[in-house]
Each structure stands twice: as C-alpha cells, then as structure tokens.
Design an enzyme around this catalytic site. Structure first.
Site, PDB file in Angstrom:
ATOM      1  N   ARG A  12      -9.143  -5.908  59.997  1.00 19.37           N
ATOM      2  CA  ARG A  12      -9.718  -4.820  59.703  1.00 19.37           C
ATOM      3  C   ARG A  12     -10.292  -4.261  60.847  1.00 19.37           C
ATOM      4  NH1 ARG A  12     -13.556  -6.025  54.720  1.00 19.37           N
ATOM      5  NH2 ARG A  12     -14.290  -7.766  55.199  1.00 19.37           N
ATOM      6  N   ASN A  82     -15.091 -10.713  67.733  1.00 17.60           N
ATOM      7  CA  ASN A  82     -15.121  -9.623  67.132  1.00 17.60           C
ATOM      8  C   ASN A  82     -15.823  -9.498  65.613  1.00 17.60           C
ATOM      9  OD1 ASN A  82     -14.642  -6.583  66.244  1.00 17.60           O
ATOM     10  ND2 ASN A  82     -13.267  -7.921  64.579  1.00 17.60           N
ATOM     11  N   ALA A  83     -15.682 -11.016  64.898  1.00 16.99           N
ATOM     12  CA  ALA A  83     -16.221 -11.212  63.477  1.00 16.99           C
ATOM     13  C   ALA A  83     -17.720 -10.639  62.878  1.00 16.99           C
ATOM     14  CB  ALA A  83     -16.337 -12.500  62.548  1.00 16.99           C
ATOM     15  N   GLY A  84     -17.550  -9.982  62.368  1.00 25.54           N
ATOM     16  CA  GLY A  84     -19.427  -9.491  62.816  1.00 25.54           C
ATOM     17  C   GLY A  84     -19.659  -8.853  61.628  1.00 25.54           C
ATOM     18  N   GLN A 144     -32.576  -3.030  61.831  1.00 23.78           N
ATOM     19  CA  GLN A 144     -31.701  -3.923  62.437  1.00 23.78           C
ATOM     20  C   GLN A 144     -32.264  -5.367  63.775  1.00 23.78           C
ATOM     21  OE1 GLN A 144     -28.396  -2.213  64.290  1.00 23.78           O
ATOM     22  NE2 GLN A 144     -26.972  -2.937  62.443  1.00 23.78           N
ATOM     23  N   TYR A 147     -29.554  -8.005  63.328  1.00 22.05           N
ATOM     24  CA  TYR A 147     -28.082  -7.775  64.018  1.00 22.05           C
ATOM     25  C   TYR A 147     -28.448  -7.396  66.410  1.00 22.05           C
ATOM     26  CZ  TYR A 147     -23.940  -4.815  64.690  1.00 22.05           C
ATOM     27  OH  TYR A 147     -22.520  -4.239  65.587  1.00 22.05           O
ATOM     28  N   PRO A 177     -19.835  -1.404  72.002  1.00 26.94           N
ATOM     29  CA  PRO A 177     -19.063  -0.260  71.112  1.00 26.94           C
ATOM     30  C   PRO A 177     -20.444   0.350  70.815  1.00 26.94           C
ATOM     31  CG  PRO A 177     -18.128  -2.517  69.871  1.00 26.94           C
ATOM     32  CD  PRO A 177     -19.292  -2.977  71.132  1.00 26.94           C
ATOM     33  N   TYR A 179     -20.619   3.409  68.413  1.00 26.20           N
ATOM     34  CA  TYR A 179     -20.443   3.520  66.685  1.00 26.20           C
ATOM     35  C   TYR A 179     -19.160   4.251  66.265  1.00 26.20           C
ATOM     36  CZ  TYR A 179     -25.513   3.075  64.730  1.00 26.20           C
ATOM     37  OH  TYR A 179     -26.860   2.691  64.845  1.00 26.20           O
TER      38      TYR A 179
HETATM   39  N1  CAA Z   1     -36.951   5.801  63.095  1.00 32.88           N
HETATM   40  C1  CAA Z   1     -37.841   5.916  62.287  1.00 32.88           C
HETATM   41  N2  CAA Z   1     -38.032   5.884  61.017  1.00 32.88           N
HETATM   42  C2  CAA Z   1     -36.871   5.211  60.220  1.00 32.88           C
HETATM   43  C3  CAA Z   1     -35.623   5.910  60.649  1.00 32.88           C
HETATM   44  C4  CAA Z   1     -35.699   5.716  62.139  1.00 32.88           C
HETATM   45  N3  CAA Z   1     -34.182   5.074  63.146  1.00 32.88           N
HETATM   46  N4  CAA Z   1     -34.885   5.218  60.372  1.00 32.88           N
HETATM   47  C5  CAA Z   1     -35.421   5.371  58.565  1.00 32.88           C
HETATM   48  N5  CAA Z   1     -36.787   5.643  59.009  1.00 32.88           N
HETATM   49  C6  CAA Z   1     -37.970   5.667  57.990  1.00 32.88           C
HETATM   50  C7  CAA Z   1     -37.340   5.866  56.448  1.00 32.88           C
HETATM   51  O1  CAA Z   1     -38.081   7.562  56.497  1.00 32.88           O
HETATM   52  C8  CAA Z   1     -38.066   5.338  55.522  1.00 32.88           C
HETATM   53  O2  CAA Z   1     -39.124   5.829  55.882  1.00 32.88           O
HETATM   54  P1  CAA Z   1     -40.497   6.539  54.203  1.00 32.88           P
HETATM   55  O3  CAA Z   1     -40.704   5.507  54.146  1.00 32.88           O
HETATM   56  O4  CAA Z   1     -42.153   6.697  54.648  1.00 32.88           O
HETATM   57  O5  CAA Z   1     -39.379   7.934  53.423  1.00 32.88           O
HETATM   58  C9  CAA Z   1     -38.115   4.100  55.939  1.00 32.88           C
HETATM   59  O6  CAA Z   1     -37.939   4.314  57.176  1.00 32.88           O
HETATM   60  C10 CAA Z   1     -37.167   3.801  55.614  1.00 32.88           C
HETATM   61  O7  CAA Z   1     -37.599   2.615  54.485  1.00 32.88           O
HETATM   62  P2  CAA Z   1     -37.089   2.004  53.542  1.00 32.88           P
HETATM   63  O8  CAA Z   1     -38.017   0.750  52.781  1.00 32.88           O
HETATM   64  O9  CAA Z   1     -35.842   2.377  53.125  1.00 32.88           O
HETATM   65  O10 CAA Z   1     -36.386   0.341  54.270  1.00 32.88           O
HETATM   66  P3  CAA Z   1     -34.954   0.012  54.572  1.00 32.88           P
HETATM   67  O11 CAA Z   1     -35.941  -1.358  54.708  1.00 32.88           O
HETATM   68  O12 CAA Z   1     -34.377  -0.325  53.153  1.00 32.88           O
HETATM   69  O13 CAA Z   1     -34.079   0.336  55.326  1.00 32.88           O
HETATM   70  C11 CAA Z   1     -32.242   0.938  57.039  1.00 32.88           C
HETATM   71  C12 CAA Z   1     -33.506   1.913  55.519  1.00 32.88           C
HETATM   72  C13 CAA Z   1     -31.551   0.159  56.075  1.00 32.88           C
HETATM   73  C14 CAA Z   1     -33.409   0.786  57.823  1.00 32.88           C
HETATM   74  C15 CAA Z   1     -31.591   2.436  57.195  1.00 32.88           C
HETATM   75  O14 CAA Z   1     -32.906   3.229  57.547  1.00 32.88           O
HETATM   76  C16 CAA Z   1     -30.629   2.270  57.478  1.00 32.88           C
HETATM   77  O15 CAA Z   1     -29.206   1.792  56.967  1.00 32.88           O
HETATM   78  N6  CAA Z   1     -30.382   2.878  58.978  1.00 32.88           N
HETATM   79  C17 CAA Z   1     -29.180   3.063  59.316  1.00 32.88           C
HETATM   80  C18 CAA Z   1     -28.679   1.118  60.459  1.00 32.88           C
HETATM   81  C19 CAA Z   1     -27.933   1.635  61.396  1.00 32.88           C
HETATM   82  O16 CAA Z   1     -27.825   2.001  61.815  1.00 32.88           O
HETATM   83  N7  CAA Z   1     -27.054   0.221  60.957  1.00 32.88           N
HETATM   84  C20 CAA Z   1     -25.771   0.381  61.865  1.00 32.88           C
HETATM   85  C21 CAA Z   1     -24.807   0.118  61.007  1.00 32.88           C
HETATM   86  S1  CAA Z   1     -23.105  -0.016  61.379  1.00 32.88           S
HETATM   87  C22 CAA Z   1     -23.131  -1.312  62.945  1.00 32.88           C
HETATM   88  O17 CAA Z   1     -24.796  -1.872  63.210  1.00 32.88           O
HETATM   89  C23 CAA Z   1     -22.351  -0.945  64.106  1.00 32.88           C
HETATM   90  C24 CAA Z   1     -22.710  -1.075  65.308  1.00 32.88           C
HETATM   91  O18 CAA Z   1     -22.365  -1.882  66.226  1.00 32.88           O
HETATM   92  C25 CAA Z   1     -23.206   0.438  66.447  1.00 32.88           C
END
Ligand code: CAA
Length: 240
Positions: A12, A82-84, A144, A147, A177, A179
């Site tokens: 997938r 690729n598994a991640g 992350q 990751y 890659p 997003y």
């Molecule tokens: N920069 C600054 N602040 C940020 C931020 C950023 N990029 N992202 C979130 N924040 C802040 C929020 O505004 C929040 O602030 P407040 O507490 O003042 O409201 C705080 O950080 C988040 O606090 P949480 O307690 O909610 O944090 P959490 O531990 O639940 O984490 C998170 C939240 C997981 C980081 C969520 O914001 C998220 O999912 N972010 C995206 C992460 C991402 O891009 N992952 C990629 C997945 S896809 C992939 O990985 C494939 C690939 O290879 C590209």
C-alpha cells in the site's frame, strides 16, 4: 532470467506504487507487509504480486522471510526498504515505546533486511538496495524526533553501505520523498497539513507513482554507476 525484488511495506501507499513500477520493468516482485492482512490479500489479487507477511523490525523474521521469497521466486537481487511508520508527538509527549517502534521499524528494518540479502548479492556481484528516507530526515520536523532520527539514519546507512557494495556490484541509494498523498500524510491534522502544502513550491502533494519512478531508475540495469546518492523528490520543498 528476470531479477527478483522485495519491496518492504509493498502492498500500500508508496510501497504499492513501487511494487507496480518494478513489475512493469519485468522484475519478479514480492511485496512484504506487516499487519494489514485484508489489504495485502486484495493487493495480491489485484496485481498478481505475492504478498509475504513479516515484521521488518524483527531480525530473525527478515532472515526467514527473505529465505522464503528466494525459495519461491529465486535469489533476491533488489531490496527496496520502504516499510515505515510514524508515532508523531512532541518530545514532552513521546513515549519510549513511540521512539523505539519507529527506530526499530524504519531504521532497524534496513539493517535487518540488508543482513539477509547482502551476502547473496555480493557473491553474485549484482544488487540494488534502495532505501526510502524522507525530507523530514533531511530537514527535521516538529513533532517527529523519532521519525526524523530514523530517516536521517537511513541516509547515513545508505552512504556507508554504498562504500561496501561499490566494488562488488551492489549499488545502494536513497530516495527522500517529500509529502506524498498517502494514508500516512492523510493522518496529519488537516490544519497542519494545509500549512505544509502551502510551503511546497509545486503547490500540491506528490503522488506515490512519482516516488516509484525514482526507484525504477535506481534499480535499472543501466544505473550501476549511481551509488551512495540521495534523490530528493519533494516538489521543491527542500533543495538538498
Ligand atoms: N512549529 C511550531 N509550533 C508548532 C508546530 C510547528 N511546526 N506544530 C505544532 N506546533 C505547536 C502547536 O501550535 C501547539 O502549540 P500550543 O500548545 O501553544 O497550542 C503545540 O505545538 C502542539 O502541542 P501538542 O501538545 O498538541 O503536541 P503533540 O505532542 O500532540 O504533537 C503534533 C502535535 C504531532 C506535532 C502535530 O502538530 C502534528 O501532527 N504535526 C505534523 C507532524 C508531521 O508533519 N508529520 C509528518 C507525517 S507524514 C510523514 O512523516 C511522511 C514524510 O516522510 C514526509
């Protein structure tokens, strides 16, 4: 004789597109998967590509799984690691289990799979190993540390192993890659994802097939002089 490939996480998302691209090149493909039994069955029925279940984070399981594929399809010439998985969270919220699961699967999986196939590739003086890294291993990403560390590790692993493979016909490359429109990215909260997409110069997510295109290039017979490289496919988001 046709080359034989294993694509981990190959039923997938990006992995499925890679499995199909290699099949299109006339390569005999085995797709590994970890848990989604129904999805894997559908994939195998749809594509004719056999799916094999094992956990790439488990060293012994990789030895056994790769031996099974070799017995059924022939010596393994190509592995696409690729598994991640993701277990996102800020450092304050990230558990040790979230850290360990991501490191063991994403980075440990590359080691475990390579240990299973590299001796054979070396003996036959031909191999292709392609490791799927990430823009987030190059640039970091809020939430992350697990990751990003694993993916960054993959980029180092690739360059080190490339040096060991170079004289014995085994190329080792990485793709980073950006997003991509898969379930993993769909799990990012919508408001966060919107901000991420706004920063991609092409203005859109990538397609899994656009990553598979790069893997196909790296696995080709004609690509023997390409080794130790990282091909970034990210819509211009991070030029590194
Ligand atoms: N920069 C600054 N602040 C940020 C931020 C950023 N990029 N992202 C979130 N924040 C802040 C929020 O505004 C929040 O602030 P407040 O507490 O003042 O409201 C705080 O950080 C988040 O606090 P949480 O307690 O909610 O944090 P959490 O531990 O639940 O984490 C998170 C939240 C997981 C980081 C969520 O914001 C998220 O999912 N972010 C995206 C992460 C991402 O891009 N992952 C990629 C997945 S896809 C992939 O990985 C494939 C690939 O290879 C590209």
């Amino acid at each position: 004789m046709a080359r034989v490939a294993i694509v981990t996480g190959g039923t997938r998302g990006i992995g499925e597109a890679i499995s199909l691209a290699l099949q299109d090149m006339g390569i005999v493909v085995a797709a590994n998967y970890a848990s989604n039994e129904d999805g894997a069955r559908d994939f195998a029925a749809r594509t004719g590509i056999p799916a094999y279940r094992w956990d790439v984070g488990d060293y012994e399981a990789c030895q056994t799984g790769c031996a099974l594929v070799a017995a059924a399809l022939g010596d393994v010439d190509i592995v696409v690691n690729n598994a991640g998985i993701t277990r996102d969270g800020t450092i304050l919220n990230m558990s040790y289990e979230d850290w360990k699961a991501v490191i063991d699967t994403n980075l440990g999986g590359c080691f475990n799979m390579t240990k299973a196939v590299f001796p054979g590739m070396r003996a036959r003086k031909w191999g292709r190993i392609v490791n799927i890294g990430s823009i987030n291993g190059q640039a970091g990403q809020y939430g992350q540390v697990n990751y990003a560390a694993a993916k960054s590790g993959i980029h180092g692993f690739t360059k080190a192993l490339a040096q060991e493979g170079a004289r014995v016909g085994v190329t080792v490359n990485a793709i980073a890659p950006g997003y991509i429109d898969t379930g993993m990215v769909a799990a990012v909260p919508a408001d966060v994802l919107e901000k991420i997409v706004a920063r991609i110069p092409t203005g859109r997510l990538g397609q899994a097939s656009e990553i598979a295109r790069g893997v196909a290039f790296l696995c080709a017979e004609e690509s023997g002089f390409v080794t130790g490289s990282t091909l970034s496919i990210n819509g211009g988001q991070h030029m590194y």
